[in-house]
Write a protein that holds these residues in place. Structure first.
Motif, PDB file in Angstrom:
ATOM      1  N   ALA A 196       0.826  -1.207   0.000  1.00 53.97           N
ATOM      2  CA  ALA A 196       0.000   0.000   0.000  1.00 53.97           C
ATOM      3  C   ALA A 196       0.855   1.249   0.000  1.00 53.97           C
ATOM      4  O   ALA A 196       0.437   2.293   0.471  1.00 53.97           O
ATOM      5  N   THR A 198       1.685   4.196  -1.331  1.00 55.21           N
ATOM      6  CA  THR A 198       1.165   5.098  -2.355  1.00 55.21           C
ATOM      7  C   THR A 198       2.194   6.113  -2.835  1.00 55.21           C
ATOM      8  O   THR A 198       2.004   6.713  -3.895  1.00 55.21           O
ATOM      9  N   TRP A 201       3.416   5.466  -6.404  1.00 55.70           N
ATOM     10  CA  TRP A 201       2.528   5.887  -7.474  1.00 55.70           C
ATOM     11  C   TRP A 201       2.454   7.400  -7.570  1.00 55.70           C
ATOM     12  O   TRP A 201       2.332   7.952  -8.678  1.00 55.70           O
ATOM     13  N   THR A 223      -3.515   4.701  -6.158  1.00 53.09           N
ATOM     14  CA  THR A 223      -3.369   3.258  -5.978  1.00 53.09           C
ATOM     15  C   THR A 223      -2.857   2.654  -7.285  1.00 53.09           C
ATOM     16  O   THR A 223      -2.843   3.319  -8.325  1.00 53.09           O
TER      17      THR A 223
END
Length: 344
Positions: A196, A198, A201, A223
């Motif tokens: 997870a 983030t 990204w 995500t």
């Protein structure tokens, strides 16, 4: 238009776009490391090595460097002249292609490209690279923005423009896939597809200037599915793969004069088929298929478009029996074009 002129215009813009993308690609890793200030040397290498793997230059890199440290990777991709895909080499090749077709370019466009070439080969550029790499890459990016802006404002919408625009979007689509593919080579514990994190990204979106546009369309933190959907399938974001392939398809049909939805050569056939798949694709399908595998296959499709473009408009196979052999003086340009294609 002479195939030699079309070839030079096409590669001039591809090399400019490549230099811009490499500047961004290096900054992707810089963004990734912002939250990892205390990494040991082994973990740092694990974060820099994906840059080389994503560009496909790992074999050449291993010939010159024994360690994928930050300084070596940055040097290899920025100003190592032994690397034909480095930023400095790309700008040099862009200028050489521009020099051969100066009569097709505006004075302002030539001056901007020549100024960028002089900067990266100057003592001032070297000092800036050593003292403030962030400003160095920002200078290159701003120069490429200016180049594209001048081209858009000063080049007639003729075949010259179509080949230039085609080169820009084909190179851009390829590099966006490589931005996304960096995540496939990260250490397993840090791979954002499996976790997870983030910030990975967010860094990728920032590197292609898409963070603001992404937030305007999506709520919440970036995500894997959201970013892949945006950078792969967005019809409106100018750096998404779908947008770029749509422009490639338009350019190809403008050059041949045939309506879209039909095809008269394999370049149009491959581009049209890929556009249809992207128009109806989804991020969920990509992640289920495997992000790295999907991107690898997509890069092969983009390379196929470039190859068919070469066969159709540079080699002109349909007329080889009716034309005299290519003179030796022009053969070197064709060979250089093929080598550049292979480097992709």
């Amino acid at each position: 238009m002479l195939s030699r002129v079309a070839n030079s215009l096409y590669w001039m813009v591809r090399y400019i776009e490549r230099a811009d993308s490499l500047s961004r690609l290096i900054e992707v890793n810089g963004q990734l490391l912002l939250d990892h200030e205390r990494l040991d040397s082994e973990r740092l290498r694990a974060f820099w090595k994906p840059i080389i793997l994503s560009t496909g230059d790992e074999t050449l890199f291993s010939e010159f460097y024994s360690d994928a440290s930050s300084s070596e990777v940055i040097r290899f991709l920025t100003n190592d002249r032994r690397n034909p895909n480095s930023i400095v080499a790309s700008i040099g090749q862009a200028r050489e292609n521009a020099r051969m077709v100066r009569d097709q370019l505006s004075e302002e466009l030539w001056e901007e490209l020549n100024s960028l070439y002089l900067f990266i080969n100057s003592r001032e550029g070297e000092l800036l690279f050593n003292a403030d790499p962030t400003r160095y890459y920002e200078t290159i990016r701003r120069a490429t923005f200016t180049f594209h802006g001048i081209a858009a404002a000063s080049i007639a919408r003729s075949e010259s423009w179509e080949f230039m625009d085609l080169g820009r979007h084909l190179e851009r689509a390829d590099k966006i896939t490589r931005f996304l593919d960096i995540t496939s080579f990260l250490p397993e514990s840090d791979a954002p597809v499996n976790g997870a994190a983030t910030f990975h990204w967010t860094a990728i979106l920032r590197s292609c200037g898409g963070l603001g546009a992404f937030r305007a369309e999506h709520r919440g933190e970036p995500t894997a599915e959201g970013v892949v959907s945006f950078l792969m399938f967005s019809p409106g974001f100018p750096r998404s793969v779908r947008f770029c392939v749509d422009r490639i398809d338009r350019n190809l049909h403008s050059i041949s004069g045939t309506p879209r939805g039909t095809y008269t050569n394999d370049a149009e056939r491959v581009a049209g088929r890929l556009l249809a798949e992207l128009a109806y694709g989804s991020a969920a399908e990509v992640l289920e298929h495997g992000l790295h595998l999907y991107l690898d296959e997509l890069q092969e499709r983009l390379n196929e478009i470039g190859t068919e473009l070469f066969q159709t408009y540079v080699l002109l196979p349909d007329s080889t029996d009716k034309r005299p052999p290519i003179p030796a003086a022009n053969m070197s340009a064709v060979v250089a074009w093929q080598m550049a294609q292979q480097q992709q």
